[in-house]
Scaffold this motif. Structure first.
Motif, PDB file in Angstrom:
ATOM      1  N   THR A 383       0.861  -1.166   0.000  1.00 54.13           N
ATOM      2  CA  THR A 383       0.000   0.000   0.000  1.00 54.13           C
ATOM      3  C   THR A 383       0.904   1.225   0.000  1.00 54.13           C
ATOM      4  O   THR A 383       1.638   1.435   0.964  1.00 54.13           O
ATOM      5  N   PRO A 384       0.968   2.025  -1.073  1.00 53.66           N
ATOM      6  CA  PRO A 384       0.100   1.935  -2.248  1.00 53.66           C
ATOM      7  C   PRO A 384       0.355   0.669  -3.063  1.00 53.66           C
ATOM      8  O   PRO A 384       1.444   0.104  -3.020  1.00 53.66           O
ATOM      9  N   LEU A 385      -0.663   0.267  -3.796  1.00 53.51           N
ATOM     10  CA  LEU A 385      -0.601  -0.963  -4.573  1.00 53.51           C
ATOM     11  C   LEU A 385       0.411  -0.831  -5.706  1.00 53.51           C
ATOM     12  O   LEU A 385       0.383   0.130  -6.470  1.00 53.51           O
ATOM     13  N   ALA A 386       1.314  -1.796  -5.796  1.00 54.21           N
ATOM     14  CA  ALA A 386       2.322  -1.810  -6.857  1.00 54.21           C
ATOM     15  C   ALA A 386       2.231  -3.130  -7.607  1.00 54.21           C
ATOM     16  O   ALA A 386       2.229  -4.204  -6.993  1.00 54.21           O
ATOM     17  N   VAL A 387       2.133  -3.049  -8.926  1.00 55.66           N
ATOM     18  CA  VAL A 387       2.075  -4.229  -9.792  1.00 55.66           C
ATOM     19  C   VAL A 387       3.322  -4.225 -10.670  1.00 55.66           C
ATOM     20  O   VAL A 387       3.588  -3.250 -11.381  1.00 55.66           O
ATOM     21  N   ARG A 388       4.091  -5.309 -10.605  1.00 57.59           N
ATOM     22  CA  ARG A 388       5.319  -5.435 -11.395  1.00 57.59           C
ATOM     23  C   ARG A 388       5.209  -6.675 -12.269  1.00 57.59           C
ATOM     24  O   ARG A 388       4.954  -7.774 -11.763  1.00 57.59           O
ATOM     25  N   VAL A 437       7.626  -3.985 -16.384  1.00 57.85           N
ATOM     26  CA  VAL A 437       6.494  -3.061 -16.482  1.00 57.85           C
ATOM     27  C   VAL A 437       5.944  -2.879 -15.076  1.00 57.85           C
ATOM     28  O   VAL A 437       5.694  -3.863 -14.371  1.00 57.85           O
ATOM     29  N   GLN A 438       5.752  -1.633 -14.675  1.00 54.26           N
ATOM     30  CA  GLN A 438       5.291  -1.370 -13.307  1.00 54.26           C
ATOM     31  C   GLN A 438       4.138  -0.373 -13.311  1.00 54.26           C
ATOM     32  O   GLN A 438       4.158   0.622 -14.032  1.00 54.26           O
ATOM     33  N   VAL A 439       3.135  -0.664 -12.481  1.00 51.97           N
ATOM     34  CA  VAL A 439       1.998   0.238 -12.275  1.00 51.97           C
ATOM     35  C   VAL A 439       1.860   0.452 -10.774  1.00 51.97           C
ATOM     36  O   VAL A 439       1.774  -0.518 -10.005  1.00 51.97           O
ATOM     37  N   VAL A 440       1.845   1.708 -10.351  1.00 46.93           N
ATOM     38  CA  VAL A 440       1.696   2.047  -8.934  1.00 46.93           C
ATOM     39  C   VAL A 440       0.406   2.837  -8.766  1.00 46.93           C
ATOM     40  O   VAL A 440       0.210   3.864  -9.422  1.00 46.93           O
ATOM     41  N   LEU A 441      -0.466   2.343  -7.895  1.00 52.09           N
ATOM     42  CA  LEU A 441      -1.746   3.007  -7.634  1.00 52.09           C
ATOM     43  C   LEU A 441      -1.691   3.727  -6.297  1.00 52.09           C
ATOM     44  O   LEU A 441      -1.038   3.259  -5.360  1.00 52.09           O
ATOM     45  N   PRO A 442      -2.400   4.856  -6.166  1.00 47.03           N
ATOM     46  CA  PRO A 442      -2.372   5.606  -4.907  1.00 47.03           C
ATOM     47  C   PRO A 442      -3.095   4.861  -3.790  1.00 47.03           C
ATOM     48  O   PRO A 442      -3.943   4.025  -4.040  1.00 47.03           O
TER      49      PRO A 442
END
Length: 442
Positions: A383-388, A437-442
């Motif tokens: 948290t925050p959510l991180a997708v790798r 590839v990475q996506v970080v959500l608040p």
């Protein structure tokens, strides 16, 4: 009494209750013989006893339903109903014992006004989750109730007879304010129990108005206000009972959904994984008849297992980790590579879950089709959510890149999907060393 799906009571609404009670009151005003109470000691005792039992049962169910650690408005509401129930029980006890007199009526007025004041406070109290101890609200509420009770009893004692009419009018007016606030909140938050409480408050308000216009003659007499008061407790009982049934139904459905998810996980982690392994190995047999036959059988079995999993847990309802495990199995079959998922994060909304699934799908297909990857790992953490999404493919350029200057439509689409749910997209790729590839959500 938490906020949830819209559920409206099939029986009386607040408006219908108000119109009905107003019509009865107007009829009493217009037809003189309706104003008269009649002496019926047995019926009066039955009404008081039944009303008290309804009051006590309703409050007990409400405390069980809402608890004392939920919301501030629940605490004020419960406290107000407790005061009204205790008052009703006390009046019933005095009438049954034959000790009721006009002097004791002032205490009943004090209890009724104290309870209605607490209901009016509840109608406009905060609805957020309680962040303080329950006693922080219960203690001031008890002090307010005690002060109102004492002041009302003293005033009624000093102004017997017609001088007590303003107290009944004040109780009725306070109930109207409470009903308006509760009905507004019920409509805004879709809380059926609040709507039923508003119905009960409306009926109680008209009961007090009838008491004020046409005061009862004696303790043994049955008055129209008595009937409306019993109807008010009955409406509240129906509302609390309906809410309790809805909560039990929701718990039952949640238990069923949990078991279905468990079965889906077992099916996915067991049968589906073994079938995917057989399918990959069968692909190495080439174009031989046996190889094609085994490959076809494995594909059909995999499709059957996917349908079984989807029947157990519809995609729109499944948690993030289950959705990603299902996605990994499908991508492994479609792209002919191994997909590993490590999900250690809280669940997300359906919209975020859908966008993450699309981003992971696009990144995995890119790794297989353009990078020649044999293994992809998806990590979801924190948290925050991180997708790798990490692959062992050939990569496509030297050095790190944020993804902002990449022209490929698939990469642009992934970045836009991440931004659509408030996330940040980044990409790193080194030739011969794979891609991240990475996506970080608040």
């Amino acid at each position: 009494m938490e906020h949830g799906p819209a559920r409206r009571p099939a029986l009386p609404t607040v408006s219908l209750a108000a119109v009905g009670a107003a019509a009865v009151s107007l009829a009493v005003v217009a037809v003189p013989w309706l104003r008269m109470s009649f002496e019926a000691p047995g019926l009066r005792v039955a009404l008081e006893t039944g009303g008290s039992l309804l009051a006590v049962t309703t409050v007990a169910l409400l405390v069980r339903q809402c608890g004392l650690r939920s919301r501030a408005d629940h605490l004020w509401l419960t406290l107000g109903l407790v005061v009204l129930a205790v008052t009703s029980l006390g009046v019933a006890g005095l009438i049954v014992a034959g000790e009721w007199s006009r002097d004791e009526a002032r205490y009943a007025m004090g209890g009724n006004l104290a309870g209605t004041v607490l209901l009016a406070i509840a109608a406009f109290a905060p609805t957020g989750r309680l962040r303080v101890r329950a006693r922080t609200i219960l203690l001031p509420g008890a002090l307010i109730a005690a002060a109102v009770f004492a002041a009302t009893a003293l005033f009624a004692g000093a102004a017997p007879g017609a001088g007590r009419v303003p107290i009944q009018v004040l109780i009725a007016a306070t109930l109207v304010v409470a009903a308006l606030g509760l009905n507004r909140r019920a409509n805004r938050r879709n809380e059926p129990l609040l709507r039923w409480i508003a119905v009960a408050v409306v009926l109680g308000g008209f009961a007090k108005l009838d008491y004020a216009l046409f005061p009862p003659i004696g303790a043994q007499n049955v008055h129209l206000g008595d009937v409306l008061r019993i109807l008010a407790w009955a409406a509240l009982f129906v509302g609390v009972l309906g809410e309790l049934r809805a909560r039990l139904r929701a718990r039952s459905e949640a238990a069923v959904a949990l078991e279905r998810r468990r079965l889906a996980r077992e099916l996915h982690d067991g049968v589906a994984q073994e079938l995917a392994f057989i399918r990959r190995r069968a692909g190495r047999l080439g174009e031989s008849a046996d190889g094609l036959e085994i490959l076809g059988a494995a594909d059909r079995a995999l499709e059957d297992s996917r349908r079984a999993i989807e029947a157990l847990v519809p995609p729109a309802q499944e948690p993030l980790d289950v959705a990603l495990e299902r996605l990994a199995a499908r991508l492994a079959t479609e792209c002919g590579l191994e997909v590993q998922v490590n999900a250690r994060a809280a669940d997300v909304s359906a919209e975020v879950r859908a966008e993450l699934v699309r981003i992971i799908s696009e990144a995995t297909r890119n790794a297989a089709h353009h990078g020649g990857a044999r293994h992809v790992r998806v990590d979801v953490t924190g948290t925050p959510l991180a997708v790798r999404i990490i692959d062992d493919g050939s990569g496509f350029r030297d050095g790190a890149n944020s993804g902002l200057g990449v022209a490929g439509y698939g990469l642009i689409a992934m970045r836009e999907r991440a931004e659509l749910v408030g996330g940040q997209f980044s990409l790193e790729s080194v030739r011969g060393a794979g891609t991240l590839v990475q996506v970080v959500l608040p």
